[in-house]
Enzyme design. Sequence first.
Site, PDB file in Angstrom:
ATOM      1  N   HIS A  75       0.828  -1.210   0.000  1.00 36.31           N
ATOM      2  CA  HIS A  75       0.000   0.000   0.000  1.00 36.31           C
ATOM      3  C   HIS A  75       0.864   1.264   0.000  1.00 36.31           C
ATOM      4  CE1 HIS A  75       0.268   0.887   4.433  1.00 36.31           C
ATOM      5  NE2 HIS A  75       0.330  -0.421   4.556  1.00 36.31           N
ATOM      6  N   ASP A  77      -0.282   4.474   0.957  1.00 40.94           N
ATOM      7  CA  ASP A  77      -0.603   5.504   1.956  1.00 40.94           C
ATOM      8  C   ASP A  77       0.141   5.247   3.256  1.00 40.94           C
ATOM      9  OD1 ASP A  77      -2.208   3.168   2.468  1.00 40.94           O
ATOM     10  OD2 ASP A  77      -3.442   4.354   3.822  1.00 40.94           O
ATOM     11  N   ASP A 138       6.180   1.513   6.554  1.00 44.56           N
ATOM     12  CA  ASP A 138       4.863   0.887   6.422  1.00 44.56           C
ATOM     13  C   ASP A 138       4.068   1.742   5.456  1.00 44.56           C
ATOM     14  OD1 ASP A 138       2.376  -0.197   6.656  1.00 44.56           O
ATOM     15  OD2 ASP A 138       2.038   0.414   8.724  1.00 44.56           O
ATOM     16  N   GLU A 172      -4.978   1.873   2.598  1.00 43.02           N
ATOM     17  CA  GLU A 172      -4.998   0.668   3.436  1.00 43.02           C
ATOM     18  C   GLU A 172      -5.150   1.022   4.902  1.00 43.02           C
ATOM     19  OE1 GLU A 172      -3.144  -2.613   5.905  1.00 43.02           O
ATOM     20  OE2 GLU A 172      -2.595  -0.507   5.774  1.00 43.02           O
ATOM     21  N   GLU A 173      -4.485   2.096   5.302  1.00 40.41           N
ATOM     22  CA  GLU A 173      -4.457   2.457   6.727  1.00 40.41           C
ATOM     23  C   GLU A 173      -5.821   2.888   7.253  1.00 40.41           C
ATOM     24  OE1 GLU A 173      -2.094   1.768   8.567  1.00 40.41           O
ATOM     25  OE2 GLU A 173      -0.220   1.842   7.432  1.00 40.41           O
ATOM     26  N   ASP A 195       3.963  -6.574   3.658  1.00 36.74           N
ATOM     27  CA  ASP A 195       3.595  -5.520   4.614  1.00 36.74           C
ATOM     28  C   ASP A 195       3.803  -5.971   6.058  1.00 36.74           C
ATOM     29  OD1 ASP A 195       2.634  -3.074   5.491  1.00 36.74           O
ATOM     30  OD2 ASP A 195       0.522  -3.591   5.218  1.00 36.74           O
ATOM     31  N   HIS A 378       3.650   3.613  12.372  1.00 35.68           N
ATOM     32  CA  HIS A 378       2.644   4.564  12.854  1.00 35.68           C
ATOM     33  C   HIS A 378       3.225   5.421  13.990  1.00 35.68           C
ATOM     34  CE1 HIS A 378      -0.963   1.869  11.400  1.00 35.68           C
ATOM     35  NE2 HIS A 378       0.081   1.833  10.583  1.00 35.68           N
TER      36      HIS A 378
HETATM   37 ZN   LIG Z   1       0.918  -1.485   6.331  1.00 34.62          ZN
END
Ligand SMILES: [Zn+2]
Length: 407
Positions: A75, A77, A138, A172-173, A195, A378
């Site tokens: 992903h 984003d 990520d 995705e997030e 991922d 994150h």
């Molecule tokens: Zn991810």
Amino acid sequence: MTERFLRYAVIDTQSDPASPTCPSTAKQKNLGALLARELQEMGIHDAHLDKHGYVYATIPANTDKHVPVICFCSHMDTSPDCTGKDVKPQIVRNYRGGDIVLPADPTQIIRAAEHAALKDQIGNDIITTDGTTLLGADNKAGLAEIMDAAQFLIDNPQVRHGEIKILFTPDEEIGRGVDKADLKKLGADFAYTIDGETAGNIEDETFSADAATITIEGVSTHPGFAKGKMEHAIKIAAAIIDRLPKDTCSPETTEGKHGFLHPIGITGALENATVSLIVRDFTDAGLKEKEALLEGIVKAVMKDFPRSTYRLKVKQQYRNMKQVIDRHPEIIDNAMEAIRRTGLTPVKSSIRGGTDGSRLSFMGLPCPNIFAGQHAFHSRLEWVSVQDMEKATQTIVYLAMVWEERA
Ligand SMILES: [Zn+2]
């Protein structure tokens, strides 16, 4: 690898759960367009970014064998939990152990004591931020790894493989990563998201998830004349929450393969109250058990409020992708073999959450998750090592080869 990853990491692609559009933020298309262009430049002629912000590409087969079509997916984003604007990556070359202090904000320290995975990185080159943003490894590590693997396969036609598909997704997030994925157009038999966290890991299991809503109707009267009459819906709701298991069955007391009952919202007034919960387990039987436990608690509480009523509604959210993946054991067998060939020991693990892969699996595209090497995602302490990213690229290339060999 490093240059490629840094090129992607500095592009702000934060997604936005409050936005109704797809992609949720137009800036994700900046990265999508770059990836499509780079794939084109490699000679992958069908590579393109579609109007929803998805990148599709095909590496044609170079074998006469009939090999299943495999897709690699990441992903674009980054998480809305932590800013992704003006990312300034730093490289700690030849890491010698110890804490890593981030230069723009020395209060941000990646402590060896708190980041156990650092001990496996001695001698490696670790990429971090300057301490003011997330890094976006990520899942830009996954993007870079798939791109490097694509370049390798194009440059080395002697490496035999079937048709390979590439899919890069937005959002995705915020849980919308496969909403507009066109699986028919993609035309893959099996897929792997790149991922995951620690090098060597492959995840073939996610939670199974339900949502439970309890609606309570109490008995309202004027508080001055309520004795023996009033049954307070808020107090009923509070009693239910209070009786939920405390030492087990909650997110803060479980790990590994244990699921939980978890209240996520409560609203109410005297007459009506609603409690929303999520239920998580790895098996359908475990979900049923927890839902029965919840219903038992509600019934027991309601005994003290004989003139009040309740409704308990359970709604399916998503299911453990293992139910789908186990029907095709070669997906995991081949990935384990590919990881082994890189010199790593494959570790099979499960995800305490859902993934795009679990949704793809139930949409008809079985899709476990392979490590990308990202850690502490994150957060401003996010890091990834160049060497782990290289192992992930090798895994992708070996995986393409193993599918061809075993066809
Ligand atoms: Zn991810």
